[in-house]
Write a protein that holds these residues in place. Structure first.
Motif, PDB file in Angstrom:
ATOM      1  N   VAL A 269      54.158   1.178  18.171  1.00 59.53           N
ATOM      2  CA  VAL A 269      55.529   0.793  17.803  1.00 59.53           C
ATOM      3  C   VAL A 269      55.478  -0.400  16.857  1.00 59.53           C
ATOM      4  O   VAL A 269      56.193  -0.454  15.845  1.00 59.53           O
ATOM      5  CB  VAL A 269      56.368   0.432  19.055  1.00 59.53           C
TER       6      VAL A 269
ATOM      7  N   ALA B 239      62.889  -7.326  18.560  1.00 61.02           N
ATOM      8  CA  ALA B 239      61.968  -6.813  19.575  1.00 61.02           C
ATOM      9  C   ALA B 239      60.830  -7.794  19.818  1.00 61.02           C
ATOM     10  O   ALA B 239      60.393  -7.981  20.951  1.00 61.02           O
ATOM     11  CB  ALA B 239      61.404  -5.466  19.159  1.00 61.02           C
TER      12      ALA B 239
ATOM     13  N   SER C 120      51.963 -14.274  32.230  1.00 62.02           N
ATOM     14  CA  SER C 120      52.123 -15.722  32.088  1.00 62.02           C
ATOM     15  C   SER C 120      53.137 -16.008  30.989  1.00 62.02           C
ATOM     16  O   SER C 120      53.299 -15.210  30.056  1.00 62.02           O
ATOM     17  CB  SER C 120      50.781 -16.372  31.723  1.00 62.02           C
TER      18      SER C 120
ATOM     19  N   ASN D 123      64.400  -8.218  24.045  1.00 60.48           N
ATOM     20  CA  ASN D 123      64.775  -7.033  23.272  1.00 60.48           C
ATOM     21  C   ASN D 123      65.955  -6.362  23.983  1.00 60.48           C
ATOM     22  O   ASN D 123      65.796  -5.800  25.059  1.00 60.48           O
ATOM     23  CB  ASN D 123      63.565  -6.095  23.201  1.00 60.48           C
TER      24      ASN D 123
ATOM     25  N   LEU E 179      57.477   6.020  22.561  1.00 56.45           N
ATOM     26  CA  LEU E 179      58.466   5.125  23.174  1.00 56.45           C
ATOM     27  C   LEU E 179      59.535   6.019  23.779  1.00 56.45           C
ATOM     28  O   LEU E 179      60.248   6.706  23.043  1.00 56.45           O
ATOM     29  CB  LEU E 179      59.053   4.207  22.085  1.00 56.45           C
TER      30      LEU E 179
ATOM     31  N   ILE F   1      56.683  -9.056  14.884  1.00 59.95           N
ATOM     32  CA  ILE F   1      57.111  -7.931  14.032  1.00 59.95           C
ATOM     33  C   ILE F   1      58.076  -8.443  12.967  1.00 59.95           C
ATOM     34  O   ILE F   1      57.971  -8.123  11.780  1.00 59.95           O
ATOM     35  CB  ILE F   1      57.810  -6.831  14.868  1.00 59.95           C
TER      36      ILE F   1
ATOM     37  N   GLY G  60      52.846   0.126  22.837  1.00 60.03           N
ATOM     38  CA  GLY G  60      53.308  -1.062  22.113  1.00 60.03           C
ATOM     39  C   GLY G  60      52.680  -1.229  20.744  1.00 60.03           C
ATOM     40  O   GLY G  60      53.369  -1.548  19.770  1.00 60.03           O
TER      41      GLY G  60
ATOM     42  N   VAL H  88      64.869  -0.278  14.307  1.00 63.04           N
ATOM     43  CA  VAL H  88      63.819   0.714  14.554  1.00 63.04           C
ATOM     44  C   VAL H  88      63.749   0.922  16.066  1.00 63.04           C
ATOM     45  O   VAL H  88      63.921  -0.027  16.826  1.00 63.04           O
ATOM     46  CB  VAL H  88      62.453   0.273  13.971  1.00 63.04           C
TER      47      VAL H  88
ATOM     48  N   MET I  24      55.806   3.003  26.869  1.00 62.16           N
ATOM     49  CA  MET I  24      55.675   2.538  25.489  1.00 62.16           C
ATOM     50  C   MET I  24      54.215   2.357  25.087  1.00 62.16           C
ATOM     51  O   MET I  24      53.421   1.815  25.835  1.00 62.16           O
ATOM     52  CB  MET I  24      56.399   1.189  25.371  1.00 62.16           C
TER      53      MET I  24
ATOM     54  N   TRP J  70      51.393 -15.872  27.660  1.00 64.38           N
ATOM     55  CA  TRP J  70      51.150 -14.532  27.088  1.00 64.38           C
ATOM     56  C   TRP J  70      52.437 -13.996  26.484  1.00 64.38           C
ATOM     57  O   TRP J  70      52.467 -13.507  25.356  1.00 64.38           O
ATOM     58  CB  TRP J  70      50.636 -13.549  28.159  1.00 64.38           C
TER      59      TRP J  70
HETATM   60  O1  UT7 Z   1      62.470  -1.901  20.368  1.00 62.86           O
HETATM   61  C1  UT7 Z   1      61.239  -1.314  20.151  1.00 62.86           C
HETATM   62  C2  UT7 Z   1      60.529  -1.393  21.457  1.00 62.86           C
HETATM   63  N1  UT7 Z   1      59.261  -1.950  21.552  1.00 62.86           N
HETATM   64  C3  UT7 Z   1      58.636  -2.796  20.712  1.00 62.86           C
HETATM   65  O2  UT7 Z   1      59.087  -3.170  19.675  1.00 62.86           O
HETATM   66  C4  UT7 Z   1      57.296  -3.268  21.134  1.00 62.86           C
HETATM   67  C5  UT7 Z   1      56.338  -3.365  19.987  1.00 62.86           C
HETATM   68  N2  UT7 Z   1      55.061  -3.879  20.414  1.00 62.86           N
HETATM   69  C6  UT7 Z   1      54.882  -5.156  20.796  1.00 62.86           C
HETATM   70  O3  UT7 Z   1      55.809  -5.945  20.791  1.00 62.86           O
HETATM   71  C7  UT7 Z   1      53.492  -5.590  21.176  1.00 62.86           C
HETATM   72  O4  UT7 Z   1      52.588  -4.540  20.896  1.00 62.86           O
HETATM   73  C8  UT7 Z   1      53.369  -5.992  22.678  1.00 62.86           C
HETATM   74  C9  UT7 Z   1      54.126  -7.305  22.910  1.00 62.86           C
HETATM   75  C10 UT7 Z   1      53.955  -4.898  23.553  1.00 62.86           C
HETATM   76  C11 UT7 Z   1      51.918  -6.196  23.049  1.00 62.86           C
HETATM   77  O5  UT7 Z   1      51.302  -7.125  22.180  1.00 62.86           O
HETATM   78  P1  UT7 Z   1      49.833  -6.839  21.613  1.00 62.86           P
HETATM   79  O6  UT7 Z   1      49.413  -8.018  20.855  1.00 62.86           O
HETATM   80  O7  UT7 Z   1      49.939  -5.529  20.884  1.00 62.86           O
HETATM   81  O8  UT7 Z   1      48.969  -6.766  22.938  1.00 62.86           O
HETATM   82  P2  UT7 Z   1      48.109  -5.540  23.506  1.00 62.86           P
HETATM   83  O9  UT7 Z   1      48.976  -4.369  23.793  1.00 62.86           O
HETATM   84  O10 UT7 Z   1      46.968  -5.362  22.585  1.00 62.86           O
HETATM   85  O11 UT7 Z   1      47.619  -6.085  24.895  1.00 62.86           O
HETATM   86  C12 UT7 Z   1      46.669  -7.081  24.969  1.00 62.86           C
HETATM   87  C13 UT7 Z   1      46.276  -7.300  26.415  1.00 62.86           C
HETATM   88  C14 UT7 Z   1      45.901  -6.059  27.191  1.00 62.86           C
HETATM   89  O12 UT7 Z   1      44.788  -6.398  27.990  1.00 62.86           O
HETATM   90  P3  UT7 Z   1      43.310  -5.920  27.572  1.00 62.86           P
HETATM   91  O13 UT7 Z   1      43.380  -4.417  27.577  1.00 62.86           O
HETATM   92  O14 UT7 Z   1      43.075  -6.502  26.203  1.00 62.86           O
HETATM   93  O15 UT7 Z   1      42.452  -6.500  28.633  1.00 62.86           O
HETATM   94  C15 UT7 Z   1      47.102  -5.828  28.110  1.00 62.86           C
HETATM   95  O16 UT7 Z   1      46.741  -5.213  29.320  1.00 62.86           O
HETATM   96  O17 UT7 Z   1      47.364  -7.904  27.122  1.00 62.86           O
HETATM   97  C16 UT7 Z   1      47.544  -7.229  28.372  1.00 62.86           C
HETATM   98  N3  UT7 Z   1      48.949  -7.311  28.743  1.00 62.86           N
HETATM   99  C17 UT7 Z   1      49.472  -8.379  29.373  1.00 62.86           C
HETATM  100  N4  UT7 Z   1      48.917  -9.525  29.827  1.00 62.86           N
HETATM  101  C18 UT7 Z   1      49.742 -10.412  30.415  1.00 62.86           C
HETATM  102  C19 UT7 Z   1      49.927  -6.418  28.475  1.00 62.86           C
HETATM  103  N5  UT7 Z   1      51.096  -6.905  28.967  1.00 62.86           N
HETATM  104  C20 UT7 Z   1      50.834  -8.107  29.515  1.00 62.86           C
HETATM  105  C21 UT7 Z   1      51.630  -9.068  30.150  1.00 62.86           C
HETATM  106  N6  UT7 Z   1      51.049 -10.218  30.584  1.00 62.86           N
HETATM  107  N7  UT7 Z   1      52.968  -8.943  30.321  1.00 62.86           N
END
Ligand code: UT7
Length: 319
Positions: free
Chosen positions: A214, A248, A30, A276, A190, A252, A211, A306, A209, A33
């Protein structure tokens, strides 16, 4: 003593814009999200057939123009990319040919999202050692090609684009301090764990990844590397006019700024509109801010990257 200084900037974004609403139709996600977890609203996506060197060429010619130079004045080409046109030759060699400037050294730097900071550090050493006078440094990425568009945990976060600078020899310091790091023990956090083998792709050709890991790592090392370069230059965070971290995730970036006690109005953020763009994100944000008149000559900039590896690094510079 010869120093190096940024004498021109340029950037390029592909025409096609993919919004969060568009992504809602592709995967179970969404707009709400994506915005609240990452700060991203939209990203640009390269057209079919548009490759990293095309994006790099558009950004590079703008940077060379803005420096009041012509391609013939460039004597070093470095491209930071994770999404090269092909296995070889390097995207830098392909870009050099498109610019029509054969003869000078040209090579790619593969440090994923830290690639631009790595490349800037390397170009600075070329210039300070007298091996180059006007270096073209480009971050160019077509991440859309290495995303699994059915994986909502990655495909909503990235975008395509390119940013470039021309770094010129100068009597006055431009780059004030620079520090690079890597720790390959994090390589599984990653990665795109695929390779070309025996005529086919082996492993996965898509971004994988962890996430959360990272996220935590990025916030920690942005703060550490910022202090390293500030200490090396004998400056404090109060001397920094603009902080341009790798773009990213807004959470962060803001968490890092808060840890550094840097007011958020000195944080440059383009992640909302670009997503990103890996090695392209810092020079894209830099060029946009210069073009908008926010960053002015004489401002002190703190750049921090990073990325996969993990790699990380910082550059403190006087613009
Ligand atoms: O350049 C470097 C590359 N990468 C990064 O810098 C990424 C660094 N990390 C991040 O930016 C964040 O960790 C994310 C944006 C990837 C994720 O945010 P978060 O607050 O750490 O969320 P989460 O991984 O704890 O996920 C929360 C929930 C999960 O569901 P459950 O297990 O709690 O039921 C995921 O399955 O959100 C779910 N989810 C999504 N829901 C809707 C993961 N992706 C999505 C999505 N839409 N696109």
């Amino acid at each position: 003593m010869t120093y190096s200084r940024i004498v021109g900037t340029g950037s390029y974004l592909p025409e096609k814009v993919l919004t969060n609403r568009d992504l809602e139709k592709m995967v179970d996600t969404s707009d709400e999200w994506i915005r609240t977890r990452s700060g991203i609203r939209e990203r640009h996506i390269a057209a079919d057939g548009e490759v990293a060197s095309d994006l790099a060429y558009a950004a590079a010619t703008r940077a060379i123009d803005s420096a009041g130079l012509t391609p013939a004045d460039i004597d070093l080409v470095i491209v930071a990319t994770t999404t090269p046109d092909m296995v070889f030759p390097s995207t830098a060699c392909i870009l050099q040919s498109k610019l029509g400037i054969g003869g000078c050294p040209a090579f790619d730097v593969q440090a994923v999202c830290s690639g631009f900071v790595y490349a800037l550090n390397i170009a600075n050493m070329f210039i300070c050692s007298g091996q180059a006078k006007r270096a073209l440094i480009v971050g160019a990425e077509v991440y859309s090609r290495i995303l699994d568009w059915t994986d909502r945990t990655t495909c909503v976060l990235f975008g395509d684009g390119a940013g470039a600078v021309v770094l010129g020899a100068s009597d006055e310091p431009g780059i004030l301090a620079s520090k690079l790091h890597a720790d390959g023990s994090y390589s599984d956090k990653l990665s795109v764990p695929g390779w070309v083998c025996g005529g086919k792709t082996t492993g996965s050709p898509f971004v994988q990844m962890d996430g959360g890991s990272v996220f935590k790592f990025a916030v920690r090392v942005f703060e550490e590397v910022a202090h390293e370069v500030l200490d090396a230059a004998g400056l404090t965070i109060a001397d920094v006019d603009w902080f341009i971290p790798h773009q990213a995730n807004i959470r962060i970036m803001e968490a890092s700024a808060r840890k550094l006690k840097l007011p958020l109005d000195r944080l440059i953020s383009t992640v909302e509109r670009h997503g990103n763009t890996s090695a392209a994100s810092i020079p894209l944000a830099l060029d946009e801010s210069v073009s908008a008149g926010r960053i002015k000559r004489g401002d002190t900039l703190l750049l921090a990257g990073v990325g996969g590896g993990f790699t990380w690094g910082g550059v403190l510079l006087r613009y």
